[in-house]
Design an enzyme around this catalytic site. Structure first.
Site, PDB file in Angstrom:
ATOM      1  N   TYR A 141       0.811  -1.211   0.000  1.00  0.00           N
ATOM      2  CA  TYR A 141       0.000   0.000   0.000  1.00  0.00           C
ATOM      3  C   TYR A 141       0.849   1.267   0.000  1.00  0.00           C
ATOM      4  O   TYR A 141       0.362   2.347  -0.297  1.00  0.00           O
ATOM      5  CB  TYR A 141      -0.950   0.034   1.215  1.00  0.00           C
ATOM      6  CG  TYR A 141      -1.947  -1.102   1.231  1.00  0.00           C
ATOM      7  CD1 TYR A 141      -2.385  -1.685   0.049  1.00  0.00           C
ATOM      8  CD2 TYR A 141      -2.452  -1.594   2.421  1.00  0.00           C
ATOM      9  CE1 TYR A 141      -3.289  -2.733   0.053  1.00  0.00           C
ATOM     10  CE2 TYR A 141      -3.361  -2.637   2.436  1.00  0.00           C
ATOM     11  CZ  TYR A 141      -3.776  -3.204   1.256  1.00  0.00           C
ATOM     12  OH  TYR A 141      -4.665  -4.236   1.257  1.00  0.00           O
ATOM     13  N   LYS A 192       4.561 -15.282   3.710  1.00  0.00           N
ATOM     14  CA  LYS A 192       4.622 -16.133   2.511  1.00  0.00           C
ATOM     15  C   LYS A 192       6.116 -16.299   2.218  1.00  0.00           C
ATOM     16  O   LYS A 192       6.614 -15.969   1.131  1.00  0.00           O
ATOM     17  CB  LYS A 192       3.857 -15.443   1.363  1.00  0.00           C
ATOM     18  CG  LYS A 192       3.643 -16.304   0.148  1.00  0.00           C
ATOM     19  CD  LYS A 192       2.590 -17.388   0.322  1.00  0.00           C
ATOM     20  CE  LYS A 192       2.484 -18.229  -0.930  1.00  0.00           C
ATOM     21  NZ  LYS A 192       1.730 -19.478  -0.741  1.00  0.00           N
ATOM     22  N   ASP A 225      -1.623 -18.711   2.901  1.00  0.00           N
ATOM     23  CA  ASP A 225      -2.684 -19.521   2.291  1.00  0.00           C
ATOM     24  C   ASP A 225      -3.199 -20.554   3.297  1.00  0.00           C
ATOM     25  O   ASP A 225      -4.406 -20.776   3.435  1.00  0.00           O
ATOM     26  CB  ASP A 225      -2.211 -20.182   0.989  1.00  0.00           C
ATOM     27  CG  ASP A 225      -0.795 -20.728   1.069  1.00  0.00           C
ATOM     28  OD1 ASP A 225      -0.070 -20.391   2.021  1.00  0.00           O
ATOM     29  OD2 ASP A 225      -0.402 -21.511   0.185  1.00  0.00           O
ATOM     30  N   ASP A 249      -5.130  -7.368   5.984  1.00  0.00           N
ATOM     31  CA  ASP A 249      -6.354  -6.804   5.425  1.00  0.00           C
ATOM     32  C   ASP A 249      -7.316  -7.942   5.064  1.00  0.00           C
ATOM     33  O   ASP A 249      -8.507  -7.932   5.402  1.00  0.00           O
ATOM     34  CB  ASP A 249      -5.977  -6.008   4.163  1.00  0.00           C
ATOM     35  CG  ASP A 249      -7.092  -5.098   3.692  1.00  0.00           C
ATOM     36  OD1 ASP A 249      -8.137  -5.055   4.351  1.00  0.00           O
ATOM     37  OD2 ASP A 249      -6.910  -4.434   2.656  1.00  0.00           O
ATOM     38  N   ASP A 253     -10.716  -9.708   7.475  1.00  0.00           N
ATOM     39  CA  ASP A 253     -12.089  -9.758   6.960  1.00  0.00           C
ATOM     40  C   ASP A 253     -12.625 -11.187   6.998  1.00  0.00           C
ATOM     41  O   ASP A 253     -13.808 -11.411   7.241  1.00  0.00           O
ATOM     42  CB  ASP A 253     -12.163  -9.208   5.528  1.00  0.00           C
ATOM     43  CG  ASP A 253     -12.527  -7.735   5.525  1.00  0.00           C
ATOM     44  OD1 ASP A 253     -12.295  -7.065   6.556  1.00  0.00           O
ATOM     45  OD2 ASP A 253     -13.046  -7.234   4.505  1.00  0.00           O
TER      46      ASP A 253
END
Ligand code: NAD
Length: 373
Positions: A141, A192, A225, A249, A253
């Site tokens: 971001y 990751k 994942d 993020d 959610d």
């Protein structure tokens, strides 16, 4: 002592849910004599409409003077076609960056009364209490270079850059370890590392901080994942999770839906203490239901509860407000997003009112108990 709270209602249902939270603050001032002083400023689309920018200088000035900030939500279709730099979301990213709010705390707690509102089976989610700590000022971001260019052959090339420095990883890791220390003493760091070097560095730095400063915390690492899958398969295995801005993020959610509704989820964004903390519901401005008096105000009220705890250390007062929310749910009062057969469906405004009523009766009960004692 005066506590200066800056209200940034923003757009859409942000305005409605902040209004209900204001009632709670007025109640605390009136009934418990707490010195909350509220100021208000514009952010997001409302700020753009008034001044041509989603994050006006006056808003930053007020934010810097506040002791804590309550934000509703920003955004909506009206502003979707603006230049990227003028979009409401830039206001949100701007305030986080300017105040150095690098740690986003998102609890996902399933109240027993709402276990059936989750799309997952009751036994998977009931009693769930996890905390996701998301890094907030780095990653894709904010990393440079970024942008979209047109190449000589006419094809377009889009670039965003995943950047972290070791001090950035270390400071968010310490926040997460400190929170784990006060909770179940378990921390899972999500990355990751198998394919992204920047997150391999993340993993190594988190491990170093764990080994040298928090040997009592049980630290584990998980690829993002797998973490997404485990959150849905067996979320109760987690206590505190810490992760990067982008992964946080998405995972928060996902964790949000374990609890049944975005309308129930609070969050806090904290820095190194030199500026105010920012408290806001996880949900957005919900243009589909804005202005209809049907939004759930509880996520924002619970964000204010986090403010009482983290910015003002008013733990007893936080317990009182949280207790009133739980009692209201236990009595079967629900907004449309969490309503089930046999429950009493309320609008935004009415939900605020029954919570105030509950606060009044908890005060009356406390007075009776005091007389009896
Ligand atoms: P959203 O969170 O606004 O809404 C998603 C769905 O959840 C909608 O169906 C909405 O009606 C429902 N919902 C959300 N909050 C609710 C509440 N309190 N009570 C009942 N139902 C609720 O996400 P979206 O639709 O993807 O985005 C809408 C706008 O909000 C976009 O402009 C987006 O950029 C912005 N947004 C802002 C923030 C923020 O300000 N922090 C966060 C996410 C999205």
């Amino acid at each position: 002592m005066k506590h200066k709270i800056l209200f940034l209602p923003g757009d859409g249902i942000g305005v409605e849910v902040c209004r209900e939270t204001r009632k709670i603050i007025d109640w605390l001032n009136e009934k418990l004599g707490l010195g909350f002083v509220i100021d208000t400023a514009l952010i997001g689309g409302a700020a753009y409409d008034a001044s041509g920018t989603p994050f006006p200088p006056e808003t930053l000035e007020k934010a810097k003077k506040a002791d804590a900030i309550l934000l509703g939500a920003v955004g909506g279709p009206k502003w979707e076609n603006l230049d990227y730099s003028k979009r409401p979301e830039r206001g949100l990213l701007g305030i986080r960056k300017e105040l150095g709010l690098f740690a986003n705390l998102r609890p996902a707690i399933v109240f027993d009364e709402l276990a059936d509102a989750s799309t997952l089976k009751r036994e998977v989610v009931s009693g769930l209490d996890i905390l996701i700590v998301r890094e907030l000022t780095g990653d894709l971001y904010f990393g440079q270079p970024r942008g979209v260019e047109t190449l000589p052959d006419g094809t377009r090339r889009g670039v965003n850059t995943l950047v972290y420095t070791s001090p950035e990883v270390q400071r968010i890791a310490r926040v997460a370890f400190d929170l784990a220390k006060k909770r179940g003493k378990k921390l899972c760091s999500v990355d990751k590392a198998n394919v992204l070097e920047a997150t391999e560095m993340w993993r190594q730095e988190v491990q170093k901080i764990g080994d040298s400063e928090y040997p009592e915390i049980q630290l584990s690492h998980m690829y993002v994942d797998n973490a997404a899958m485990q959150l849905v398969r067996n979320p109760k295995q987690f206590d505190v999770m810490v992760t990067t801005n982008v992964f946080g993020d998405i995972l928060s959610d996902c964790a949000a839906m374990l609890t049944g509704s975005l309308g129930m989820l609070p969050s806090a964004s904290l820095g190194d203490g030199s500026h105010a903390g920012l408290y806001e519901p996880v949900h957005g401005s919900a243009p589909d239901i804005a202005g209809k008096n049907i939004a759930n105000p509880i996520a924002t009220i619970l964000s204010f509860v986090m403010m009482l705890r983290y910015s003002f250390s008013l733990n007893a007062e936080a317990d009182i407000v949280e207790g009133a929310v739980k009692s209201v749910l236990a009595k079967g009062f629900r907004t449309a997003d969490i309503v089930q057969p046999g429950m009493k469906k309320l609008g935004t405004n009415e939900m605020g009112d029954v919570i105030i009523k509950e606060l009044d009766s908890s005060l009356a009960l406390a007075a009776v108990n005091k007389i009896k004692a």
